[in-house]
Design a protein around this motif. Sequence first.
Motif, short mmCIF file in Angstrom:
data_model
loop_
_atom_site.label_atom_id
_atom_site.label_comp_id
_atom_site.label_asym_id
_atom_site.label_seq_id
_atom_site.Cartn_x
_atom_site.Cartn_y
_atom_site.Cartn_z
N LYS A 312 0.94 -1.33 0.08
CA LYS A 312 0.02 -0.11 0.08
C LYS A 312 0.72 1.29 0.04
N GLU A 313 1.96 1.20 0.80
CA GLU A 313 2.73 2.40 0.93
C GLU A 313 3.56 2.75 -0.08
N GLN A 316 1.22 4.32 -3.17
CA GLN A 316 0.97 5.51 -2.82
C GLN A 316 2.10 6.23 -3.05
N LYS A 319 2.48 6.76 -6.91
CA LYS A 319 1.61 7.59 -7.48
C LYS A 319 2.12 9.19 -7.44
N LYS A 320 2.89 9.56 -6.31
CA LYS A 320 3.33 10.78 -5.93
C LYS A 320 4.51 11.38 -6.83
#
Length: 321
Positions: A312-313, A316, A319-320
């Motif tokens: 999950k991390e 994320q 995506k950044k």
Amino acid sequence: MFWSIIFSEEASANEGPTREEILQQRMAYYLQFQDILIPWYYLAAVDQYERNIQGVRKDIPKRDSIIAIQFSEDYWTGPLNPIINDTSPVTISYFGGMGLDGDGDGIVNSDDDEDVLFTMSSFLSKYGSHEDDFKLALWDYYQSEKVVNQIVTIAKLFKHYDSIDLDSHTFPVALGYNYSYRGTWGANRGWGGRRIHEGTDVFADYSTPVLSASYGVVEVMGWNQFGGWRVGIRDNHNSYHYYAHLAYYDKGLKVGDVVEPGQVIGYVGSTGYGKEGTSGKFPPHLHYGIYKFDGRNEWAFDPYPSLLQWEKEAKQARKKR
């Protein structure tokens, strides 16, 4: 408005220090008590090891302070000292206690972080400045080769990165590739005798990059009849990360190398379940396991919840970019 300000101030006052503030204060202590013989990362490694085992051992009290190092009462005040919780440097020294006054207040207090770190620094300094001297000091103190190796690993990581902030993790398979996994902890395994599955299988195509999930030092490489070509990496939290069934290693990787989260260490394969070179007895996948060392024993625990969180991390963070 007035009550809002009051409640806001009270909430701020009740909040403890942030993780960053704790790490900064901890690092300041290490730098304060290092000397020409004992660099800060030796003190930091001992302290981190103590913190690690306090987190998993029920028979060891957890020291609720910035510094985790703690000494037995006999060691601190002297085995024959009749004064319970003695804090006098004179009587402690007389009875052979090792506790020292680190902050110059005339009191030798085992609850004082400065006294504790100064005592440990002084103990280590007696042995010399070479890494072999550090290992001898650790052996005399802990009487365990495995503990010595774990602390030396932590010191190596802290020295290499010049930091104690090495808690980041990532998913061990590159996200840009097709993969799948589920919780397989405890499933039966028949090859080589009856045993349970101590890890999580991440299925992916041959040659999918395998990444280090953590900061660590490569402890083991080579063939294992169960795991095939595998890599074992030990981190600064007394955890041993096991990557098995690899097709091949990343070029140049060797035992003793320092690695970091996201670094390629090898590639997915289907090796194992036989003599060296055996491959193809099962679909290609990464077997990922984690083993925790508590100062006495090492045991496997289910990595699946951690993998879900790290995946999950990692997504994320991707995506950044």
